[in-house]
Design an enzyme around this catalytic site. Structure first.
Site, mmCIF file in Angstrom:
data_model
loop_
_atom_site.group_PDB
_atom_site.id
_atom_site.type_symbol
_atom_site.label_atom_id
_atom_site.label_comp_id
_atom_site.label_asym_id
_atom_site.label_seq_id
_atom_site.Cartn_x
_atom_site.Cartn_y
_atom_site.Cartn_z
ATOM 1 N N HIS A 107 23.593 99.196 24.265
ATOM 2 C CA HIS A 107 24.298 100.312 24.952
ATOM 3 C C HIS A 107 26.096 100.784 24.518
ATOM 4 C CE1 HIS A 107 24.725 103.793 28.095
ATOM 5 N NE2 HIS A 107 26.110 103.738 28.069
ATOM 6 N N CYS A 108 26.172 101.669 23.770
ATOM 7 C CA CYS A 108 27.390 102.343 23.053
ATOM 8 C C CYS A 108 28.327 102.740 24.043
ATOM 9 C CB CYS A 108 27.111 102.629 22.160
ATOM 10 S SG CYS A 108 28.847 102.876 21.051
#
Length: 375
Positions: free
Chosen positions: A182-183
């Site tokens: 998850h960025c």
């Protein structure tokens, strides 16, 4: 005399009996404490025993509050991180157009002007396109209808079948197909459908920062020297004002435009160089993962599986790796040679191979590999 000796002997016998009784009680108390300790330890082991528990599980349990805090902070600050990326990139582009481009047009040769205009605008278009696609494209999720879905395991949070290479994102609170991570800078998960956009954005942003750092090195040196002269002149001006020597010629002053120009150049070079180092390292890391046909999560899974099989004298082979060259072709979606131009060097919204639910052999892979060990 004898009566006294008898009394003394009786007192001594009574004292020895008391001491022996005290020792017995003390030893009995110690034995009871030891029995309670062993019994409590046995109860705890019987309630919490797990054959799969190891040091990693204990550390994960201890860091669970930290993970919870990071998940919730990342979820709420994702929009702030996206706005920060857009703001910093826009400031660099504005400095280039307002400060550097007029200077380039005045001092560079026509050939260098054409090169800078062509490469700079191409790099900017690739950055904007891939960043927009990375933040707006869904990474892919398993379908809600679970009747025809073939899963290799059950997600313990969604309580639903989980296809191969699918993992649960605690921030999005959903399972993601071929999840990498998850960025927060995208406010989105990096998964099956936007993994290429994420990597291309990192690559072209690194290339753009390196380009700005190399091209603006001489300007940065001149601007830094000019700022140092500004500081010296300001110090001299303060000394003149303190000494009240009205007949002394005051040092020359820099205009607001000159100060803003030099500070903008220094800001551009420092920011681009810092981003080039940090983002360049991240890009190389993901390039190595793509070469091996892995994601960030699968790297840890494959490492543990490799160690487990190594103890048994076996060799682990990644079932989703088709060789270094074919891994890149599959990742970039290059089926024919012209795709290197139309799908890699130019903006392209083409979809990746497969649906993310099953992993059949892609058509661009020509050699059928031997059956591999599954993860």
């Amino acid at each position: 005399m004898r009566s006294r000796q008898r009394m003394f002997a009786a007192v001594m016998r009574l004292l020895l009996k008391c001491l022996r009784l005290g020792r017995r009680r003390r030893f009995k108390l110690v034995r009871q404490v030891e029995q309670l300790w062993h019994y409590g330890h046995l109860c705890l082991r019987s309630l919490l025993y797990n054959s799969f528990t190891n040091g990693d599980v204990v550390l994960d349990s201890l860091f669970e509050p930290v993970y919870w805090l990071v998940d919730h902070v990342t979820r709420w600050f994702g929009v702030v991180f996206v706005a920060l990326v857009i703001g910093l990139t826009s400031s660099i582009v504005a400095i280039v157009y307002i400060c550097l481009l007029p200077l380039i047009l005045q001092t560079y040769t026509p050939a260098w002007i054409c090169w800078h205009l062509a490469y700079g605008h191409w790099n900017l278009i690739m950055i904007v396109f891939h960043y927009y696609m990375a933040i707006t494209t869904s990474p892919g999720h398993p379908p809600q209808a679970k009747n025809d879905l073939t899963g290799v395991s059950i997600c313990r949070k969604c309580i639903a079948p989980k296809p191969a290479r699918t993992h649960h994102c605690s921030i999005c609170n959903r399972c993601v197909l071929k999840m990498d991570h998850h960025c927060p800078w995208l406010n989105n998960c990096v998964g099956h459908y936007n993994h290429r956009y994420f990597f291309s954005f990192c690559l072209f942003m690194t290339m753009g920062c390196i380009y700005c750092s190399i091209s603006g090195w001489e300007m940065f040196r001149d601007a830094y020297a000019a700022i140092e002269r500004m500081k010296l002149l300001d110090k001299e001006r303060l000394q003149v004002a303190a000494n009240q020597t009205y007949y002394q010629t005051p040092p020359p002053t820099f205009s607001f435009r000159q100060r803003a120009f030099h500070k903008s150049v220094v800001y551009l070079w420092v920011l681009c160089s810092s981003v080039a180092l940090a983002l360049g390292a991240l890009t190389l890391w993901h390039a190595a993962l793509i070469t091996r046909g892995e994601t960030s999560i699968e790297r840890h899974i494959n490492r543990k599986e490799r160690q487990r099989l190594q103890k048994k004298g076996k060799v682990f082979r990644n079932p989703y790796s088709y060789g270094s060259w074919d891994n890149w072709r599959v990742f970039l979606g290059v089926d024919v040679p012209r795709h290197w131009l139309t799908r890699v060097l130019l903006p392209s919204p083409h979809l990746p191979h497969g649906t993310g639910l099953s992993w059949d052999l892609p058509p661009c892979v020509t050699e059928q590999r031997a059956p591999l060990l599954a993860i």
